[in-house]
Design a protein around this motif. Structure first.
Motif, PDB file in Angstrom:
ATOM      1  N   LYS A   1      12.583   4.045  -2.036  1.00 51.95           N
ATOM      2  CA  LYS A   1      13.120   5.394  -1.988  1.00 51.95           C
ATOM      3  C   LYS A   1      12.380   6.131  -2.969  1.00 51.95           C
ATOM      4  CE  LYS A   1      17.266   8.103  -2.441  1.00 51.95           C
ATOM      5  NZ  LYS A   1      18.831   7.902  -2.777  1.00 51.95           N
ATOM      6  N   HIS A   2      12.003   5.540  -4.171  1.00 54.18           N
ATOM      7  CA  HIS A   2      11.136   6.348  -5.211  1.00 54.18           C
ATOM      8  C   HIS A   2       9.830   6.545  -4.900  1.00 54.18           C
ATOM      9  CE1 HIS A   2       8.330   6.186  -8.600  1.00 54.18           C
ATOM     10  NE2 HIS A   2       9.430   7.049  -9.248  1.00 54.18           N
ATOM     11  N   HIS A   3       9.313   5.833  -3.738  1.00 51.74           N
ATOM     12  CA  HIS A   3       7.881   5.883  -3.441  1.00 51.74           C
ATOM     13  C   HIS A   3       7.755   6.892  -2.357  1.00 51.74           C
ATOM     14  CE1 HIS A   3       6.865   3.145  -6.633  1.00 51.74           C
ATOM     15  NE2 HIS A   3       6.408   2.286  -5.823  1.00 51.74           N
ATOM     16  N   GLY A   4       8.963   7.366  -1.772  1.00 54.57           N
ATOM     17  CA  GLY A   4       8.818   8.244  -0.675  1.00 54.57           C
ATOM     18  C   GLY A   4       8.983   7.836   0.610  1.00 54.57           C
TER      19      GLY A   4
ATOM     20  N   GLY B   1       0.889  -1.139   0.018  1.00 52.07           N
ATOM     21  CA  GLY B   1      -0.012  -0.042  -0.049  1.00 52.07           C
ATOM     22  C   GLY B   1       0.875   1.277  -0.037  1.00 52.07           C
ATOM     23  N   GLU B   2       0.478   2.126   0.499  1.00 54.27           N
ATOM     24  CA  GLU B   2       0.978   3.771   0.655  1.00 54.27           C
ATOM     25  C   GLU B   2       2.498   3.436   1.390  1.00 54.27           C
ATOM     26  OE1 GLU B   2       2.174   6.978  -0.441  1.00 54.27           O
ATOM     27  OE2 GLU B   2       0.208   6.675  -0.848  1.00 54.27           O
ATOM     28  N   ILE B   3       3.578   3.773   0.776  1.00 52.44           N
ATOM     29  CA  ILE B   3       4.871   4.049   1.507  1.00 52.44           C
ATOM     30  C   ILE B   3       5.278   5.103   1.782  1.00 52.44           C
ATOM     31  CG2 ILE B   3       7.274   3.525   0.643  1.00 52.44           C
ATOM     32  CD1 ILE B   3       5.793   1.166   1.081  1.00 52.44           C
TER      33      ILE B   3
ATOM     34  N   VAL C   1      10.653   1.541   6.409  1.00 54.45           N
ATOM     35  CA  VAL C   1      10.768   0.258   5.550  1.00 54.45           C
ATOM     36  C   VAL C   1      11.879  -0.490   5.864  1.00 54.45           C
ATOM     37  CG1 VAL C   1      10.685  -0.725   3.279  1.00 54.45           C
ATOM     38  CG2 VAL C   1       9.384   1.258   3.617  1.00 54.45           C
ATOM     39  N   LEU C   2      11.608  -1.666   6.005  1.00 52.14           N
ATOM     40  CA  LEU C   2      12.834  -2.654   6.456  1.00 52.14           C
ATOM     41  C   LEU C   2      12.822  -3.740   5.374  1.00 52.14           C
ATOM     42  CD1 LEU C   2      14.912  -4.111   8.254  1.00 52.14           C
ATOM     43  CD2 LEU C   2      12.904  -5.531   9.435  1.00 52.14           C
TER      44      LEU C   2
ATOM     45  N   ILE D   1      17.528  -6.108  14.431  1.00 55.00           N
ATOM     46  CA  ILE D   1      16.093  -6.230  13.562  1.00 55.00           C
ATOM     47  C   ILE D   1      14.906  -6.054  14.435  1.00 55.00           C
ATOM     48  CG2 ILE D   1      15.201  -7.758  12.097  1.00 55.00           C
ATOM     49  CD1 ILE D   1      17.835  -8.826  11.291  1.00 55.00           C
ATOM     50  N   ALA D   2      14.837  -6.907  15.575  1.00 57.83           N
ATOM     51  CA  ALA D   2      13.605  -6.724  16.467  1.00 57.83           C
ATOM     52  C   ALA D   2      13.214  -5.284  16.831  1.00 57.83           C
ATOM     53  CB  ALA D   2      13.660  -7.572  17.588  1.00 57.83           C
ATOM     54  N   SER D   3      14.265  -4.474  16.899  1.00 58.16           N
ATOM     55  CA  SER D   3      14.092  -3.201  17.274  1.00 58.16           C
ATOM     56  C   SER D   3      13.721  -2.161  16.339  1.00 58.16           C
ATOM     57  CB  SER D   3      15.644  -2.735  18.188  1.00 58.16           C
ATOM     58  OG  SER D   3      16.420  -2.438  17.385  1.00 58.16           O
ATOM     59  N   VAL D   4      13.793  -2.490  15.015  1.00 58.17           N
ATOM     60  CA  VAL D   4      13.354  -1.743  14.116  1.00 58.17           C
ATOM     61  C   VAL D   4      12.164  -1.173  14.017  1.00 58.17           C
ATOM     62  CG1 VAL D   4      13.152  -1.374  11.477  1.00 58.17           C
ATOM     63  CG2 VAL D   4      15.132  -2.473  12.523  1.00 58.17           C
ATOM     64  N   HIS D   5      10.923  -1.878  14.236  1.00 58.87           N
ATOM     65  CA  HIS D   5       9.634  -1.589  14.274  1.00 58.87           C
ATOM     66  C   HIS D   5       9.174  -0.834  12.918  1.00 58.87           C
ATOM     67  CE1 HIS D   5       9.745  -2.757  18.795  1.00 58.87           C
ATOM     68  NE2 HIS D   5      10.682  -1.749  18.835  1.00 58.87           N
ATOM     69  N   ALA D   6       9.449  -1.451  11.928  1.00 56.04           N
ATOM     70  CA  ALA D   6       9.222  -0.967  10.847  1.00 56.04           C
ATOM     71  C   ALA D   6       7.551  -1.046  10.311  1.00 56.04           C
ATOM     72  CB  ALA D   6       9.859  -1.767   9.661  1.00 56.04           C
ATOM     73  N   ASP D   7       7.107   0.012   9.614  1.00 49.84           N
ATOM     74  CA  ASP D   7       5.823   0.069   9.368  1.00 49.84           C
ATOM     75  C   ASP D   7       5.472  -0.905   8.261  1.00 49.84           C
ATOM     76  OD1 ASP D   7       4.952   2.794  10.475  1.00 49.84           O
ATOM     77  OD2 ASP D   7       6.330   3.401   9.454  1.00 49.84           O
ATOM     78  N   VAL D   8       6.528  -1.139   7.369  1.00 44.17           N
ATOM     79  CA  VAL D   8       6.461  -2.231   6.208  1.00 44.17           C
ATOM     80  C   VAL D   8       7.868  -2.879   6.117  1.00 44.17           C
ATOM     81  CG1 VAL D   8       6.420  -2.478   3.560  1.00 44.17           C
ATOM     82  CG2 VAL D   8       5.065  -0.656   4.777  1.00 44.17           C
TER      83      VAL D   8
END
Length: 353
Positions: A193-196, A169-171, A176-177, A229-236
């Motif tokens: 990166k292109h998608h913002g 979906g929206e980026i 992002v990870l 990695i577990a501490s990143v808490h990425a949206d995507v």
């Protein structure tokens, strides 16, 4: 005219560079002089294992589906681009088996679909790692003026990454990870990166792809750093390694309520991943398979420079050195996207911006 050299898989650990007859096109096929061909993981699997997943090699098959070139002879039925047109290739053919339903707007999910360089069906669907091939005109996409063929050779794998990132979906403005910074993971970084994306973090086992990830604008992390990695808490999270540990890491690196895109193809059969964690944190797990028409958007973005993908190309070798190119491509510690070059690469015109 030079010999029509091709890279042909005969069996496990038996890939040969050999001459083919000149192509004999059907009325709806154009003859294309291939300039560049990118080596994909599926090509490596046919070479190393005689199979790519459940697609088992049962007869000699020309490899290759990441190709660009120039039309030598247009299709006799008048369809498709004219002779002299520089083209990228969409290697899929939709196929309905009459039994398994699929969304009409998602032909990548068609159950009887075929792909260039695939042993999924008999007879196999030959690929296009050859100096000259006949291809259906509907597969051909004109390359925008000013885009060099070498960079356009990334269009097919970049479309895979574009489709995968799109599955989230929206980026824009999201963290992002990317798990695995091989060629597809690296292209996913470029697409995000292109998608913002506001921030991109990438993991890999090897220093070379981590360095590439940083060159593309990501913060690199060792794949063995479980706590990090577990501490990143990425949206995507884009899982592009196609490994069981990679999928487990993707789940651990997502924030509560986040999305994990399974872009890397996992091995056949059951696998063990921390599903309880995915459930209790209400993660959205979504698959991603090939692409539909995203290759058109990719070509436009490559042409206008908004998609910075060039650094993903690490090596170029002539078709005569096809076996050495496979060896390079299998070693993720030293290579990213390895391109085969064909005689037409020396004749690329109109690529100047």
């Amino acid at each position: 005219m030079s010999e029509n050299l091709a890279l042909v898989a005969h069996a496990k650990e038996d890939v040969r560079v050999e001459g083919l007859p000149e192509p004999a096109p059907a009325p709806d096929e154009a003859v294309v002089a291939i300039a560049y061909g990118g080596i994909c993981g599926s090509d490596l699997h046919y070479w190393l294992h005689g199979a790519a997943g459940q697609s088992i090699l049962r007869e000699p098959m020309v490899l290759g589906h990441e190709i660009v070139g120039t039309v030598l002879a247009a299709a006799a039925d008048g369809s498709g681009p004219a002779a002299g047109t520089r083209v990228a290739v969409h290697p899929a053919t939709e196929g309905d088996d009459g039994t398994a339903p699929y969304p009409s707007d998602r032909p990548n999910l068609s159950p009887a679909g075929t792909y260039l360089g695939s042993a999924a069906r008999m007879p196999h669907t030959h690929g296009a790692f050859a100096s000259r091939v006949a291809l259906p005109s509907r597969m051909l996409r004109s390359i925008p003026e000013g885009l060099e063929l070498r960079l356009a050779a990334l269009a097919e794998p970049a479309a895979v990454a574009w489709h995968g990132v799109g599955q989230a979906g929206e980026i824009t403005g999201r963290r992002v990870l990317v798990i695995g910074a091989g060629p597809i993971g690296a292209l996913a970084i470029a697409v995000a990166k292109h998608h913002g994306a506001s921030e991109i973090i990438a993991t890999d086992l090897h220093a070379h792809p981590r360095a590439l990830a940083e060159r593309l604008g990501a913060t690199a992390m060792e794949a063995t750093d479980a706590a990090g990695i577990a501490s990143v808490h990425a949206d995507v999270v884009i899982e592009s390694s196609g490994t069981v540990p990679g999928l487990a890491a993707a789940i651990s690196g997502a924030r509560r309520g986040g999305t994990v895109v399974m872009l890397g193809l996992q091995r056949a059969g059951d696998i063990g991943v921390p599903m309880a964690s995915a459930i209790t944190r209400e993660l959205t797990l979504v698959g991603s398979f090939r692409f539909n028409d995203e290759i058109d958007e990719v070509l436009a973005a490559l042409a206008d420079g908004s998609l910075d993908a060039g650094p993903v190309i690490s090596h170029e070798l002539p078709i005569g050195d096809g076996l050495r190119a496979l060896e390079l491509a299998r070693d993720a510690s030293v290579s990213s996207k390895v391109l085969l070059t064909f005689p037409a690469a020396e004749q690329d015109e109109g690529a100047q911006p």
